[in-house]
Motif scaffolding. Structure first.
Motif, PDB file in Angstrom:
ATOM      1  N   GLU A  23      34.169  79.803  22.446  1.00 21.05           N
ATOM      2  CA  GLU A  23      35.237  79.873  23.395  1.00 21.05           C
ATOM      3  C   GLU A  23      35.221  81.357  23.903  1.00 21.05           C
ATOM      4  N   ASP A  44      39.488  74.458  22.360  1.00 18.43           N
ATOM      5  CA  ASP A  44      38.121  73.511  22.171  1.00 18.43           C
ATOM      6  C   ASP A  44      38.906  72.078  22.009  1.00 18.43           C
ATOM      7  N   ASN A  46      41.621  70.762  22.781  1.00 19.95           N
ATOM      8  CA  ASN A  46      42.253  70.241  23.948  1.00 19.95           C
ATOM      9  C   ASN A  46      41.075  69.694  25.073  1.00 19.95           C
ATOM     10  N   ARG A  47      39.919  70.380  24.969  1.00 18.43           N
ATOM     11  CA  ARG A  47      38.940  70.308  25.950  1.00 18.43           C
ATOM     12  C   ARG A  47      38.441  68.668  25.705  1.00 18.43           C
ATOM     13  N   TRP A  48      38.518  68.693  24.400  1.00 21.81           N
ATOM     14  CA  TRP A  48      37.772  67.124  23.776  1.00 21.81           C
ATOM     15  C   TRP A  48      38.951  66.069  24.243  1.00 21.81           C
ATOM     16  N   THR A  50      41.310  65.845  26.432  1.00 24.94           N
ATOM     17  CA  THR A  50      41.538  65.626  27.809  1.00 24.94           C
ATOM     18  C   THR A  50      40.339  64.977  28.506  1.00 24.94           C
ATOM     19  N   SER A  52      37.319  66.887  29.070  1.00 23.04           N
ATOM     20  CA  SER A  52      36.589  67.663  29.946  1.00 23.04           C
ATOM     21  C   SER A  52      35.186  67.942  29.389  1.00 23.04           C
ATOM     22  N   TYR A  53      34.867  67.435  27.993  1.00 25.35           N
ATOM     23  CA  TYR A  53      33.771  67.136  27.488  1.00 25.35           C
ATOM     24  C   TYR A  53      33.317  66.018  27.361  1.00 25.35           C
TER      25      TYR A  53
END
Length: 68
Positions: A23, A44, A46-48, A50, A52-53
């Motif tokens: 990050e 990280d 949170n990105r998974w 939502t 984003s990844y």
């Protein structure tokens, strides 16, 4: 405890090589590996969560098989 016991404990090699946090780039810490902190780990996660990844997939599987 003798001083000899303390010497050997300080010479123990780490299990993993320190790598940069994915990050922020700071060195990772054992408690949060591969991240440097709980904050970076949560960013990280949170990105998974939502979306984003994402792993790209073909719309039509038969087209994807033909391309191989």
């Amino acid at each position: 405890m003798s001083s000899e016991g303390n010497k050997s404990a300080s010479n123990v090699a780490p299990l993993r090589k320190t790598v940069p946090c994915p990050e922020c780039g700071r060195p990772s810490h054992r408690e949060h590996y591969p991240f440097c902190s709980d904050r970076c780990r949560n960013v990280d996660l949170n990105r998974w969560l939502t979306g984003s990844y994402a792993i790209p997939v073909a719309d039509d599987e038969s087209k994807a098989a033909d391309e191989e």
